[in-house]
Design a protein around this motif. Structure first.
Motif, PDB file in Angstrom:
ATOM      1  N   GLU A   1     -42.551 -11.434   2.354  1.00 36.16           N
ATOM      2  CA  GLU A   1     -43.396 -11.181   3.515  1.00 36.16           C
ATOM      3  C   GLU A   1     -44.865 -11.373   3.130  1.00 36.16           C
ATOM      4  OE1 GLU A   1     -44.463 -10.428   7.270  1.00 36.16           O
ATOM      5  OE2 GLU A   1     -42.380 -10.516   6.584  1.00 36.16           O
ATOM      6  N   MET A   2     -45.581 -12.220   3.860  1.00 35.20           N
ATOM      7  CA  MET A   2     -46.975 -12.525   3.524  1.00 35.20           C
ATOM      8  C   MET A   2     -47.909 -11.337   3.774  1.00 35.20           C
ATOM      9  SD  MET A   2     -47.281 -15.344   2.072  1.00 35.20           S
ATOM     10  CE  MET A   2     -49.046 -15.428   2.109  1.00 35.20           C
ATOM     11  N   THR A   3     -47.632 -10.545   4.808  1.00 32.18           N
ATOM     12  CA  THR A   3     -48.516  -9.415   5.077  1.00 32.18           C
ATOM     13  C   THR A   3     -48.416  -8.366   3.983  1.00 32.18           C
ATOM     14  OG1 THR A   3     -46.816  -8.403   6.468  1.00 32.18           O
ATOM     15  CG2 THR A   3     -48.495  -9.724   7.569  1.00 32.18           C
ATOM     16  N   LEU A   4     -47.301  -8.337   3.274  1.00 29.76           N
ATOM     17  CA  LEU A   4     -47.154  -7.407   2.161  1.00 29.76           C
ATOM     18  C   LEU A   4     -48.141  -7.748   1.042  1.00 29.76           C
ATOM     19  CD1 LEU A   4     -45.514  -5.025   1.046  1.00 29.76           C
ATOM     20  CD2 LEU A   4     -43.972  -6.686   0.021  1.00 29.76           C
ATOM     21  N   THR A   5     -48.542  -8.994   0.958  1.00 28.01           N
ATOM     22  CA  THR A   5     -49.504  -9.411  -0.062  1.00 28.01           C
ATOM     23  C   THR A   5     -50.937  -9.186   0.396  1.00 28.01           C
ATOM     24  OG1 THR A   5     -47.963 -11.130  -0.738  1.00 28.01           O
ATOM     25  CG2 THR A   5     -50.203 -11.349  -1.505  1.00 28.01           C
ATOM     26  N   ILE A   6     -51.231  -9.538   1.628  1.00 26.99           N
ATOM     27  CA  ILE A   6     -52.616  -9.558   2.100  1.00 26.99           C
ATOM     28  C   ILE A   6     -53.164  -8.164   2.389  1.00 26.99           C
ATOM     29  CG2 ILE A   6     -54.107 -10.375   3.963  1.00 26.99           C
ATOM     30  CD1 ILE A   6     -52.282 -12.847   4.102  1.00 26.99           C
ATOM     31  N   VAL A   7     -52.415  -7.348   3.090  1.00 29.21           N
ATOM     32  CA  VAL A   7     -52.923  -6.051   3.535  1.00 29.21           C
ATOM     33  C   VAL A   7     -53.292  -5.129   2.363  1.00 29.21           C
ATOM     34  CG1 VAL A   7     -52.354  -3.968   4.843  1.00 29.21           C
ATOM     35  CG2 VAL A   7     -51.790  -6.220   5.772  1.00 29.21           C
ATOM     36  N   PRO A   8     -52.441  -4.957   1.335  1.00 28.56           N
ATOM     37  CA  PRO A   8     -52.857  -4.098   0.212  1.00 28.56           C
ATOM     38  C   PRO A   8     -54.090  -4.628  -0.531  1.00 28.56           C
ATOM     39  CG  PRO A   8     -50.498  -4.433   0.150  1.00 28.56           C
ATOM     40  CD  PRO A   8     -51.040  -5.358   1.192  1.00 28.56           C
ATOM     41  N   LYS A   9     -54.203  -5.959  -0.632  1.00 27.46           N
ATOM     42  CA  LYS A   9     -55.382  -6.536  -1.288  1.00 27.46           C
ATOM     43  C   LYS A   9     -56.647  -6.220  -0.503  1.00 27.46           C
ATOM     44  CE  LYS A   9     -53.544 -10.691  -3.398  1.00 27.46           C
ATOM     45  NZ  LYS A   9     -53.723 -12.146  -3.438  1.00 27.46           N
ATOM     46  N   ILE A  10     -56.590  -6.379   0.806  1.00 25.82           N
ATOM     47  CA  ILE A  10     -57.764  -6.105   1.639  1.00 25.82           C
ATOM     48  C   ILE A  10     -58.168  -4.640   1.524  1.00 25.82           C
ATOM     49  CG2 ILE A  10     -58.575  -5.960   4.027  1.00 25.82           C
ATOM     50  CD1 ILE A  10     -56.958  -8.490   4.585  1.00 25.82           C
ATOM     51  N   ILE A  11     -57.192  -3.755   1.580  1.00 25.20           N
ATOM     52  CA  ILE A  11     -57.486  -2.320   1.489  1.00 25.20           C
ATOM     53  C   ILE A  11     -58.073  -1.978   0.121  1.00 25.20           C
ATOM     54  CG2 ILE A  11     -56.433  -0.030   1.445  1.00 25.20           C
ATOM     55  CD1 ILE A  11     -54.477  -1.094   3.601  1.00 25.20           C
ATOM     56  N   ALA A  12     -57.482  -2.507  -0.948  1.00 26.31           N
ATOM     57  CA  ALA A  12     -57.964  -2.211  -2.303  1.00 26.31           C
ATOM     58  C   ALA A  12     -59.375  -2.756  -2.518  1.00 26.31           C
ATOM     59  CB  ALA A  12     -57.006  -2.791  -3.335  1.00 26.31           C
ATOM     60  N   ILE A  13     -59.625  -3.975  -2.072  1.00 25.90           N
ATOM     61  CA  ILE A  13     -60.953  -4.572  -2.242  1.00 25.90           C
ATOM     62  C   ILE A  13     -61.990  -3.801  -1.431  1.00 25.90           C
ATOM     63  CG2 ILE A  13     -62.330  -6.628  -1.728  1.00 25.90           C
ATOM     64  CD1 ILE A  13     -59.876  -8.279  -2.558  1.00 25.90           C
ATOM     65  N   PHE A  14     -61.627  -3.374  -0.230  1.00 27.01           N
ATOM     66  CA  PHE A  14     -62.546  -2.592   0.595  1.00 27.01           C
ATOM     67  C   PHE A  14     -62.875  -1.257  -0.073  1.00 27.01           C
ATOM     68  CE2 PHE A  14     -63.354   0.409   4.106  1.00 27.01           C
ATOM     69  CZ  PHE A  14     -64.508  -0.165   4.604  1.00 27.01           C
ATOM     70  N   LEU A  15     -61.872  -0.593  -0.638  1.00 28.89           N
ATOM     71  CA  LEU A  15     -62.123   0.687  -1.312  1.00 28.89           C
ATOM     72  C   LEU A  15     -63.026   0.506  -2.532  1.00 28.89           C
ATOM     73  CD1 LEU A  15     -58.617   2.387  -1.078  1.00 28.89           C
ATOM     74  CD2 LEU A  15     -60.704   2.990   0.159  1.00 28.89           C
ATOM     75  N   VAL A  16     -62.790  -0.553  -3.304  1.00 29.84           N
ATOM     76  CA  VAL A  16     -63.638  -0.812  -4.471  1.00 29.84           C
ATOM     77  C   VAL A  16     -65.057  -1.151  -4.031  1.00 29.84           C
ATOM     78  CG1 VAL A  16     -64.017  -2.386  -6.409  1.00 29.84           C
ATOM     79  CG2 VAL A  16     -61.751  -1.478  -5.977  1.00 29.84           C
ATOM     80  N   LEU A  17     -65.188  -1.873  -2.937  1.00 29.09           N
ATOM     81  CA  LEU A  17     -66.518  -2.184  -2.416  1.00 29.09           C
ATOM     82  C   LEU A  17     -67.250  -0.915  -2.008  1.00 29.09           C
ATOM     83  CD1 LEU A  17     -68.565  -4.341  -1.587  1.00 29.09           C
ATOM     84  CD2 LEU A  17     -67.453  -4.424   0.631  1.00 29.09           C
ATOM     85  N   LEU A  18     -66.557   0.005  -1.354  1.00 27.05           N
ATOM     86  CA  LEU A  18     -67.180   1.269  -0.973  1.00 27.05           C
ATOM     87  C   LEU A  18     -67.601   2.082  -2.191  1.00 27.05           C
ATOM     88  CD1 LEU A  18     -65.007   2.531   2.003  1.00 27.05           C
ATOM     89  CD2 LEU A  18     -67.346   1.715   2.071  1.00 27.05           C
ATOM     90  N   ILE A  19     -66.762   2.098  -3.209  1.00 27.53           N
ATOM     91  CA  ILE A  19     -67.059   2.881  -4.411  1.00 27.53           C
ATOM     92  C   ILE A  19     -68.198   2.258  -5.214  1.00 27.53           C
ATOM     93  CG2 ILE A  19     -66.127   3.599  -6.647  1.00 27.53           C
ATOM     94  CD1 ILE A  19     -63.397   3.908  -5.180  1.00 27.53           C
ATOM     95  N   SER A  20     -68.200   0.931  -5.335  1.00 25.57           N
ATOM     96  CA  SER A  20     -69.195   0.279  -6.180  1.00 25.57           C
ATOM     97  C   SER A  20     -70.447  -0.162  -5.421  1.00 25.57           C
ATOM     98  CB  SER A  20     -68.562  -0.940  -6.871  1.00 25.57           C
ATOM     99  OG  SER A  20     -68.180  -1.906  -5.915  1.00 25.57           O
ATOM    100  N   PHE A  21     -70.535   0.124  -4.134  1.00 28.31           N
ATOM    101  CA  PHE A  21     -71.686  -0.323  -3.354  1.00 28.31           C
ATOM    102  C   PHE A  21     -73.031   0.197  -3.871  1.00 28.31           C
ATOM    103  CE2 PHE A  21     -74.460  -0.489   0.410  1.00 28.31           C
ATOM    104  CZ  PHE A  21     -74.382  -1.837   0.651  1.00 28.31           C
ATOM    105  N   PRO A  22     -73.153   1.484  -4.254  1.00 27.55           N
ATOM    106  CA  PRO A  22     -74.454   1.930  -4.787  1.00 27.55           C
ATOM    107  C   PRO A  22     -74.871   1.160  -6.042  1.00 27.55           C
ATOM    108  CG  PRO A  22     -73.103   3.817  -4.236  1.00 27.55           C
ATOM    109  CD  PRO A  22     -72.234   2.606  -4.100  1.00 27.55           C
ATOM    110  N   TRP A  23     -73.927   0.888  -6.917  1.00 31.48           N
ATOM    111  CA  TRP A  23     -74.223   0.125  -8.130  1.00 31.48           C
ATOM    112  C   TRP A  23     -74.635  -1.299  -7.782  1.00 31.48           C
ATOM    113  CZ3 TRP A  23     -71.329  -4.074 -10.104  1.00 31.48           C
ATOM    114  CH2 TRP A  23     -71.743  -4.513 -11.358  1.00 31.48           C
TER     115      TRP A  23
END
Length: 89
Positions: free
Chosen positions: A46-68
């Motif tokens: 399933e393609m959405t199984l690949t895309i959705v977790p990546k988007i969520i993980a990248i968004f969370l890392v962006l939120l965490i590392s944004f001040p840096w």
């Protein structure tokens, strides 16, 4: 401006860009590998199984590392503007 200065300036900008992008790219790659192993083990294609977790993980890392990221970008931009008279000579 000498060719060495221009090359050094471009090199510094590229290094900053890669350094800023590294956390998101690294997490995206790690999540992609984990999901690929899961898909291979369970034979789910399933393609959405690949895309959705990546988007969520990248968004969370962006939120965490944004001040840096903002600190690095503001420092670089400040240095460019403060050294602008030196660059013009």
């Amino acid at each position: 401006m000498t060719p060495e200065f221009v090359i050094g300036f471009a090199r510094e900008a590229i290094e900053l860009t890669l350094t800023i992008a590294l956390p998101m790219l690294g997490v995206g790659m790690a999540v992609g590998i984990i999901i690929s192993i899961f898909q291979a083990a369970t034979q789910i294609q399933e393609m959405t199984l690949t895309i959705v977790p990546k988007i969520i993980a990248i968004f969370l890392v962006l939120l965490i590392s944004f001040p840096w990221i903002m600190d690095r970008m503001v420092t670089y931009t400040t240095n460019v503007f403060l050294n602008l008279p030196t660059y013009i000579r």
